[in-house]
Structures are given as structure tokens and as C-alpha cells.
Enzyme design. Sequence first.
Site, PDB file in Angstrom:
ATOM      1  N   HIS A 228       4.918  -1.358   0.832  1.00  0.00           N
ATOM      2  CA  HIS A 228       5.953  -1.873   1.733  1.00  0.00           C
ATOM      3  C   HIS A 228       5.386  -2.445   3.030  1.00  0.00           C
ATOM      4  O   HIS A 228       6.015  -2.353   4.088  1.00  0.00           O
ATOM      5  CB  HIS A 228       6.995  -0.790   2.035  1.00  0.00           C
ATOM      6  CG  HIS A 228       7.531  -0.116   0.809  1.00  0.00           C
ATOM      7  ND1 HIS A 228       8.354  -0.757  -0.098  1.00  0.00           N
ATOM      8  CD2 HIS A 228       7.312   1.133   0.293  1.00  0.00           C
ATOM      9  CE1 HIS A 228       8.645   0.070  -1.095  1.00  0.00           C
ATOM     10  NE2 HIS A 228       8.017   1.215  -0.882  1.00  0.00           N
ATOM     11  N   CYS A 229       4.194  -3.034   2.952  1.00  0.00           N
ATOM     12  CA  CYS A 229       3.533  -3.576   4.147  1.00  0.00           C
ATOM     13  C   CYS A 229       3.446  -2.513   5.245  1.00  0.00           C
ATOM     14  O   CYS A 229       3.647  -2.800   6.423  1.00  0.00           O
ATOM     15  CB  CYS A 229       4.240  -4.829   4.656  1.00  0.00           C
ATOM     16  SG  CYS A 229       4.127  -6.231   3.535  1.00  0.00           S
ATOM     17  N   ALA A 230       3.165  -1.292   4.822  1.00  0.00           N
ATOM     18  CA  ALA A 230       3.050  -0.173   5.769  1.00  0.00           C
ATOM     19  C   ALA A 230       1.978   0.789   5.273  1.00  0.00           C
ATOM     20  O   ALA A 230       2.225   1.985   5.078  1.00  0.00           O
ATOM     21  CB  ALA A 230       4.392   0.536   5.925  1.00  0.00           C
TER      22      ALA A 230
END
Length: 406
Positions: A363-365
Site C-alpha cells: 500500500h505504498c507504506a
Amino acid sequence: MTFSVDKVRADFPVLSREVNGLPLAYLDSAASAQKPSQVIDAEAEFYRHGYAAVHRGIHTLSAQATEKMENVRKRASLFINARSAEELVFVRGTTEGINLVANSWGNSNVRAGDNIIISQMEHHANIVPWQMLCARVGAELRVIPLNPDGTLQLETLPTLFDEKTRLLAITHVSNVLGTENPLAEMITLAHQHGAKVLVDGAQAVMHHPVDVQALDCDFYVFSGHKLYGPTGIGILYVKEALLQEMPPWEGGGSMIATVSLSEGTTWTKAPWRFEAGTPNTGGIIGLGAALEYVSALGLNSIAEYEQNLMHYALSQLESVPDLTLYGQQNRLGVIAFNLGKHHAYDVGSFLDNYGIAVRTGHHCAMPLMAYYNVPAMCRASLAMYNTHEEVERLVTGLQRIHRLLG
């Protein structure tokens, strides 16, 4: 006006389709929301009957297109309660808006030995630009740590600020955990230390009203495509005094006052000096339609419906064996989870077979994944067009996967 999810769903053509022979349950709006007919039609109508290049054109189509574009800027300023439409810059999305601030304000105001504060829950778009800026100038990147429940360790925040802190860059709502950060106290603390504040509002503006004047943030940025608008368009809000001081970060047409080969170039005034080249006018028109659509429904009504749906979802998910939920009960928009020891991709693939669309991965995290010591999570996101029946299908699907995979 009473909120009717059935009436809302009727405005979204894609929600009537099937996936794998089953009705689509689209639980991925936090990645990108579906578009109502009003948005699709507004953009199509512009391209069919109103398209022209904006700015400097004296013919009717150009003048009308320019007026429509600037009217959307005004509408967006009202949507977030900015003091003036001229505090808003059209950008491609949240990512470009943050990069604009880093490369314009950041390059002019952050020096060797200074520091910038972010949090451990940030999207990569609110991490990487600051890493790049710090590497360029020799500044330090400081990080607010997480609690296990997905909230920030706010007691550490005062210890991170000092006289060299130039910026606090913080998400309004976590795109993974749904945590809504206490911006008011964080912004007050930052300003007491002379630091500016940038807020990543990509996961907030569709869920409840946002008032940038009440927040007193210096920068606020969000994308249109998560707000039921088109891709490739977003809004960067900057306090007027700051915006007028910032140099352009891209050169080209539309952002200049004069160009001379012997005497150099002078810039036009903000916000237009940050909008080099031909803009995404069709996307801007579509964004305006999305803002109009959401405003007509009423963000407070949307918030009430979505919160009731979230409470129902969290209560129903308690019946799924071996389900790990990440984050606290009080959350906005998203539910991140893992099922037993099964990889999120496997769980997501099974759900897709059942016609249920969820997001899987980091999740781009990645720093957040590292904190929880997992390679990936599944994420179901709830929007104003989702239903209790779709929540029940998600729960039933997870129960079925657990029986199949153990």
C-alpha cells in the site's frame, strides 16, 4: 436531504457490472474511487463541444474553457474553505503537490543541519520527496513512531522539534490504518516552534468536511481520483503569503510574465506560475463535477453513513477466525487485515473470484509494513456507495477462504 445509498449507486455505471459471474463489490476506493455519470458526462461534454486550449485565447471556446477552469478553482477553494481561490494550484495529484512543495518551498527554505518531521504511517508520497530533499541539502529526516494500535506516539512529538525544524509533513488520515491524526494540536505545536505544516489529505477529503483555515495548516494537498473525480488532477493549497514567495519548480508556457534571450525570464503571479504548460483541462472540469456531486450529497451525511457502515463492518469481521485487523476501532475509510498466515495476495485472489475487489500489497507504506513485521496486507475500503450487503459478502468470503485454506 436523507442519504440514499441506492440513489448514489445508481449514479455509478460500473457498480452494475459483474466480476467472475457475480455482482461487483468494489471495496478499493481508497486506491481510486469509481466515477459517477455526472463526472463522466461533464468531462465528455467538454471534449465533445467545449474543448480549447485555455489562457490567452481571444476566441469564444478558449475564453469559455478558461472561465470553466477558473470556476473549478473557486469551487475547490470553497470545498476546503480557503481564503482565496488564488491559494490553490492545480497539480496532477497528491504526489505532484508534495513534490512541488519539496522542490519549491523546500529548496528555498531547508538548509544543511535543518530537519523535517514525518510519521511512520506515511504514504511513500509523503516520505520519498522529503528524503530526496534532505539528501540534496544535508538536512535530517525525523520520524514520529507508531503505537501498536496504529496511532502516533504523540508524547514523542515535542522532543522531535527544535529550532532547526522547518516542516512537519503529516497525513490527515492513514491510507492503511484509517487513523485520523489530531491535526489541530500537532499544527499548533509545529507553529510554536516556527515550523510549517504540510497535510496529506488524500484519504480525508471524501469522508468529511475539511476546513484549511480552521486547521491553520500551511499546505494541504489531495487528489481528484479518490474523490470520485478523474485521474491526473489534484489540488495543492498553500497559504497566500507563502505561495507568493515560492519560486516556480517547472518552466514553460503559461507560468511566465516575460521571456528574453538577453535579459532572462520573469514569472507570472501565483498560482499560475506553478502551472507550466497546457493543463489537464478536461480533468479539471471533471473534478469540478465531482466536487459539485459530493457537495450536493453533503459531506456530513456521507460521513454519518460511512461511519455506520464502518462500525457494522468491524463488528461483523469479529466472526472471521484467525483474522488480524490493523489499527484502532475509531477509523475512517479503510480496514487493513491479514487472514492467518496466508499471504495477502492469495486472500485477495480468492476474494476476486467471489466478485470482491480489495487492495493487496504494501500500500505504498513499506515502513508501516516493517513496523507490523508483515510483507503485505489486504485492505478493504468503504465508500459512500458501499452497502451492508457488500460487507456481508466480504465476511462470508473470508470465512469461506478460512475453511478452504485452514
